[in-house]
Motif scaffolding. Structure first.
Motif, PDB file in Angstrom:
ATOM      1  N   ILE A  32       0.898  -1.169   0.000  1.00  0.00           N
ATOM      2  CA  ILE A  32       0.000   0.000   0.000  1.00  0.00           C
ATOM      3  C   ILE A  32       0.929   1.210   0.000  1.00  0.00           C
ATOM      4  O   ILE A  32       1.747   1.373   0.912  1.00  0.00           O
ATOM      5  CB  ILE A  32      -0.924  -0.014   1.242  1.00  0.00           C
ATOM      6  CG1 ILE A  32      -1.804  -1.272   1.205  1.00  0.00           C
ATOM      7  CG2 ILE A  32      -1.768   1.252   1.293  1.00  0.00           C
ATOM      8  CD1 ILE A  32      -2.763  -1.409   2.375  1.00  0.00           C
ATOM      9  N   VAL A  90      -2.364   4.935  -3.263  1.00  0.00           N
ATOM     10  CA  VAL A  90      -3.312   5.851  -2.606  1.00  0.00           C
ATOM     11  C   VAL A  90      -2.844   7.270  -2.931  1.00  0.00           C
ATOM     12  O   VAL A  90      -1.699   7.631  -2.612  1.00  0.00           O
ATOM     13  CB  VAL A  90      -3.298   5.655  -1.072  1.00  0.00           C
ATOM     14  CG1 VAL A  90      -4.378   6.510  -0.413  1.00  0.00           C
ATOM     15  CG2 VAL A  90      -3.467   4.193  -0.711  1.00  0.00           C
ATOM     16  N   GLU A 105      -7.572   4.215  -5.049  1.00  0.00           N
ATOM     17  CA  GLU A 105      -7.851   4.803  -3.736  1.00  0.00           C
ATOM     18  C   GLU A 105      -7.431   6.276  -3.696  1.00  0.00           C
ATOM     19  O   GLU A 105      -6.400   6.655  -4.258  1.00  0.00           O
ATOM     20  CB  GLU A 105      -7.072   4.034  -2.655  1.00  0.00           C
ATOM     21  CG  GLU A 105      -7.573   2.632  -2.429  1.00  0.00           C
ATOM     22  CD  GLU A 105      -8.936   2.610  -1.714  1.00  0.00           C
ATOM     23  OE1 GLU A 105      -9.460   3.687  -1.346  1.00  0.00           O
ATOM     24  OE2 GLU A 105      -9.483   1.507  -1.535  1.00  0.00           O
ATOM     25  N   GLU A 106      -8.223   7.078  -2.995  1.00  0.00           N
ATOM     26  CA  GLU A 106      -7.921   8.512  -2.870  1.00  0.00           C
ATOM     27  C   GLU A 106      -7.788   8.892  -1.401  1.00  0.00           C
ATOM     28  O   GLU A 106      -8.375   8.227  -0.554  1.00  0.00           O
ATOM     29  CB  GLU A 106      -9.066   9.359  -3.431  1.00  0.00           C
ATOM     30  CG  GLU A 106      -9.401   9.077  -4.832  1.00  0.00           C
ATOM     31  CD  GLU A 106     -10.534   9.979  -5.323  1.00  0.00           C
ATOM     32  OE1 GLU A 106     -10.863  10.960  -4.631  1.00  0.00           O
ATOM     33  OE2 GLU A 106     -11.078   9.682  -6.393  1.00  0.00           O
ATOM     34  N   VAL A 126      -4.039   7.059   3.970  1.00  0.00           N
ATOM     35  CA  VAL A 126      -4.173   5.681   4.454  1.00  0.00           C
ATOM     36  C   VAL A 126      -4.934   5.758   5.772  1.00  0.00           C
ATOM     37  O   VAL A 126      -4.399   6.218   6.783  1.00  0.00           O
ATOM     38  CB  VAL A 126      -2.785   5.030   4.662  1.00  0.00           C
ATOM     39  CG1 VAL A 126      -2.937   3.619   5.176  1.00  0.00           C
ATOM     40  CG2 VAL A 126      -2.000   5.054   3.368  1.00  0.00           C
ATOM     41  N   GLU A 127      -6.206   5.381   5.726  1.00  0.00           N
ATOM     42  CA  GLU A 127      -7.074   5.517   6.902  1.00  0.00           C
ATOM     43  C   GLU A 127      -7.697   4.176   7.252  1.00  0.00           C
ATOM     44  O   GLU A 127      -7.619   3.234   6.453  1.00  0.00           O
ATOM     45  CB  GLU A 127      -8.128   6.584   6.631  1.00  0.00           C
ATOM     46  CG  GLU A 127      -7.453   7.937   6.655  1.00  0.00           C
ATOM     47  CD  GLU A 127      -8.360   9.116   6.478  1.00  0.00           C
ATOM     48  OE1 GLU A 127      -9.390   8.963   5.799  1.00  0.00           O
ATOM     49  OE2 GLU A 127      -8.025  10.179   7.002  1.00  0.00           O
ATOM     50  N   ASP A 152     -10.656   2.753   7.192  1.00  0.00           N
ATOM     51  CA  ASP A 152     -11.525   2.014   6.267  1.00  0.00           C
ATOM     52  C   ASP A 152     -10.756   1.510   5.044  1.00  0.00           C
ATOM     53  O   ASP A 152     -11.067   0.454   4.492  1.00  0.00           O
ATOM     54  CB  ASP A 152     -12.777   2.818   5.887  1.00  0.00           C
ATOM     55  CG  ASP A 152     -12.444   4.222   5.482  1.00  0.00           C
ATOM     56  OD1 ASP A 152     -11.313   4.650   5.766  1.00  0.00           O
ATOM     57  OD2 ASP A 152     -13.306   4.889   4.875  1.00  0.00           O
ATOM     58  N   LEU A 153      -9.730   2.265   4.650  1.00  0.00           N
ATOM     59  CA  LEU A 153      -8.895   1.790   3.531  1.00  0.00           C
ATOM     60  C   LEU A 153      -8.151   0.513   3.946  1.00  0.00           C
ATOM     61  O   LEU A 153      -8.059  -0.451   3.188  1.00  0.00           O
ATOM     62  CB  LEU A 153      -7.901   2.891   3.138  1.00  0.00           C
ATOM     63  CG  LEU A 153      -7.010   2.585   1.937  1.00  0.00           C
ATOM     64  CD1 LEU A 153      -6.820   3.836   1.089  1.00  0.00           C
ATOM     65  CD2 LEU A 153      -5.643   2.058   2.322  1.00  0.00           C
ATOM     66  N   ARG A 211     -10.413  -2.382   3.800  1.00  0.00           N
ATOM     67  CA  ARG A 211     -10.683  -2.854   2.435  1.00  0.00           C
ATOM     68  C   ARG A 211      -9.553  -3.726   1.889  1.00  0.00           C
ATOM     69  O   ARG A 211      -9.802  -4.630   1.113  1.00  0.00           O
ATOM     70  CB  ARG A 211     -10.877  -1.649   1.504  1.00  0.00           C
ATOM     71  CG  ARG A 211     -12.267  -1.063   1.529  1.00  0.00           C
ATOM     72  CD  ARG A 211     -12.517  -0.179   0.313  1.00  0.00           C
ATOM     73  NE  ARG A 211     -11.696   1.015   0.266  1.00  0.00           N
ATOM     74  CZ  ARG A 211     -11.921   2.127   0.970  1.00  0.00           C
ATOM     75  NH1 ARG A 211     -12.932   2.173   1.801  1.00  0.00           N
ATOM     76  NH2 ARG A 211     -11.133   3.175   0.855  1.00  0.00           N
ATOM     77  N   HIS A 212      -8.326  -3.439   2.298  1.00  0.00           N
ATOM     78  CA  HIS A 212      -7.201  -4.088   1.600  1.00  0.00           C
ATOM     79  C   HIS A 212      -6.353  -5.047   2.423  1.00  0.00           C
ATOM     80  O   HIS A 212      -5.708  -5.911   1.835  1.00  0.00           O
ATOM     81  CB  HIS A 212      -6.280  -3.020   0.997  1.00  0.00           C
ATOM     82  CG  HIS A 212      -6.965  -2.217  -0.057  1.00  0.00           C
ATOM     83  ND1 HIS A 212      -7.238  -2.726  -1.302  1.00  0.00           N
ATOM     84  CD2 HIS A 212      -7.480  -0.965  -0.042  1.00  0.00           C
ATOM     85  CE1 HIS A 212      -7.871  -1.809  -2.019  1.00  0.00           C
ATOM     86  NE2 HIS A 212      -8.034  -0.726  -1.273  1.00  0.00           N
TER      87      HIS A 212
END
Ligand SMILES: Cc1cc2nc3c(=O)[nH]c(=O)nc-3n(C[C@H](O)[C@H](O)[C@H](O)COP(=O)(O)OP(=O)(O)OC[C@H]3O[C@@H](n4cnc5c(N)ncnc54)[C@H](O)[C@@H]3O)c2cc1C
Length: 439
Positions: A343, A372, A383-384, A387-388, A390-391, A394-395
């Motif tokens: 990521i 990101v 991804e926008e 790095v939070e 919920d991201l 997701r990954h």
């Protein structure tokens, strides 16, 4: 290799034993007459403060095997915390003694003994400056290199004053062999400083390197390709770093830490990649092939582990990609087949350093990449933002007991992601992080 909890605990016990060792010396015969609890307590914490100050030289002495087990940033945090504690002990020493018996105020009176008062006031001021200037270096806008020089000189002078004071008062050290032990500890510590700043650079001078290529990367980053001159180069583990000087002697104040970006399989062709973050790194684009360089290292516990069957997760932000790039390149050279996830957060698509090479690695490695972008292009489907949590939801793959997480990026990203990984039940020893920013 990072220390296990047990090894780290043993080092901690050794530290406490060494810091308290002067108390053992105080209690050995011949003992002076007792002067009441608070008086002797005040003396005792002075001794412990001095021992802790001496140990600071060991912690920052860049002793490779010792430093590698903890990691540079952990050691620096420990150095800072114990420095604050040592300052507290050293300042409490006269306060407690004078509170117990005000006649000791005379130690600070220049009319009674100018040199003694000068040394004691100097040492007390020095120890406060050591801590305050370290914690608030940026607030005071101190140039890093000058702060580093003054830190070493001040620490040396404070220790010298403390040693002179101990021997001159001589209450518990009025016999030759006790004086010998105190001298041995304090001069040993000062010797370590001389070793780090004088002897080690002299050794480095025998192993020069040469910049053989200078490559402009995305996001104004520059890569230096560095090769050894008449020696075998530097064997390192992917993820480690070295201290480098370029176009300068190994004694230079301009010696900076940089992660290797190249594969650990190529110790005789090293690459370092930097962003222009300050005065020295801004000169990198102007470095010419042929420039002489000196490398001290390798250091660091942020290293690739080979014993994890579940693969690895890499979280990089901006220039924090460098040690992770070294890991990916090394894994590629070793034909690794484990599942890997990267990521990688950046401001814009144009800023993604090593973008094309990472695309290629997706084919040769079992690598999934999630970019990101803070400011994505209009047609961006990935991804926008940042790095939070919920991201990550997701990954991140399902937690696997044997999977390692490697994290290197800007401070806000590290501060957010580290606790998020812990919340997801990933054991602390499996989370490896490297911080480029020092206090
Ligand atoms: C373990 C480690 C690995 C690193 N790897 C890389 C890398 O691969 N690529 C990269 O671009 N940067 C890396 N850095 C950061 C790099 O060392 C600093 O950006 C560089 O030293 C700044 O020097 P300067 O004179 O240009 O900046 P300055 O103007 O002196 O300072 C800019 C900022 O860099 C920090 N800094 C300055 N000197 C040092 C130093 N000797 N050690 C640590 N921080 C310093 C200061 O706190 C300041 O905030 C790494 C840092 C560490 C600790």
């Amino acid at each position: 290799m990072r220390y296990t909890y047990l090894q780290a605990a043993m080092w901690a016990v050794l530290y406490v034993v060494l810091a308290l060792s002067p108390l053992g010396l105080m209690l050995l015969d011949p003992l002076p007459e007792g002067r009441g609890f608070w008086m002797e307590f005040g003396v005792a914490i002075g001794f412990v403060g001095l021992a802790m100050l001496s140990l600071q030289f060991v912690i920052t002495g860049r002793f490779r095997n010792f430093a590698m087990g903890f990691g540079g940033d952990n050691l620096l945090q420990f150095h800072l915390a114990t420095g604050v504690l040592a300052m507290g002990f050293i300042l409490a020493h006269p306060v407690i003694i004078i509170a117990h018996d005000t006649q000791f105020l005379a130690y600070f009176d220049p009319r009674v003994n100018f040199m003694r008062a000068f040394a004691l006031v100097g040492a007390a001021t020095g120890v406060v400056l050591l801590v305050v200037l370290s914690i608030w270096r940026k607030k005071f806008r101190l140039i890093y290199e000058w702060w580093r020089l003054s830190h070493g000189v001040l620490a040396f002078l404070v220790l010298l004053a403390g040693l002179a004071h101990t021997l001159q008062v001589g209450h518990f050290t009025d016999i030759w062999w006790k004086q010998g032990v105190v001298l041995f500890i304090a001069t040993g510590a000062m010797g370590l400083l001389v070793y780090t700043r004088v002897i080690k650079p002299r050794i480095l001078a025998r192993f020069p390197y040469q910049v053989t290529d200078v490559v402009q990367e995305r996001a104004e980053a520059t890569t230096l390709v560095i090769e050894p001159i008449d020696h075998r180069g530097m064997h390192f583990e992917a993820g480690q770093y070295a201290w480098i000087t370029v176009n300068d002697t190994p004694y230079s104040l301009q010696q900076h830490p940089f992660s290797f970006a190249s594969s650990a399989e190529e110790p005789s062709r090293l690459t370092l990649t930097s962003k222009p973050l300050g005065d020295w790194t801004s000169t990198w684009p102007d470095i010419e092939p042929g420039a002489r360089a000196y490398l001290e290292g390798p250091y660091g516990a942020f290293t690739l582990r080979w014993d994890s069957p579940c693969g690895a997760v890499f979280l990089a932000g901006g220039i924090g990609i460098t040690p992770i790039m070294s890991m990916l390149r090394t894994l590629d050279d070793r034909d690794d087949e484990r599942p890997l996830l990267l990521i990688y957060a950046n401001e814009s698509w144009e800023d993604v350093i090593f973008r094309e090479e990472i695309e290629g690695l997706k084919h040769s490695l079992n690598l999934e990449v999630v970019h990101v972008l803070e400011e994505p292009p209009d047609d961006w489907e990935g991804e926008e933002g940042y790095v939070e949590p919920d991201l990550l939801d997701r990954h991140l793959p399902e937690p696997c007991d044997e999977s390692f997480y490697y994290l290197c990026g800007p401070e806000p990203m590290m501060d957010l992601v580290e606790p998020e990984l812990v919340k997801r039940d990933i054991p602390l020893p499996m989370i490896m992080s490297e911080r480029f920013e020092i206090v």
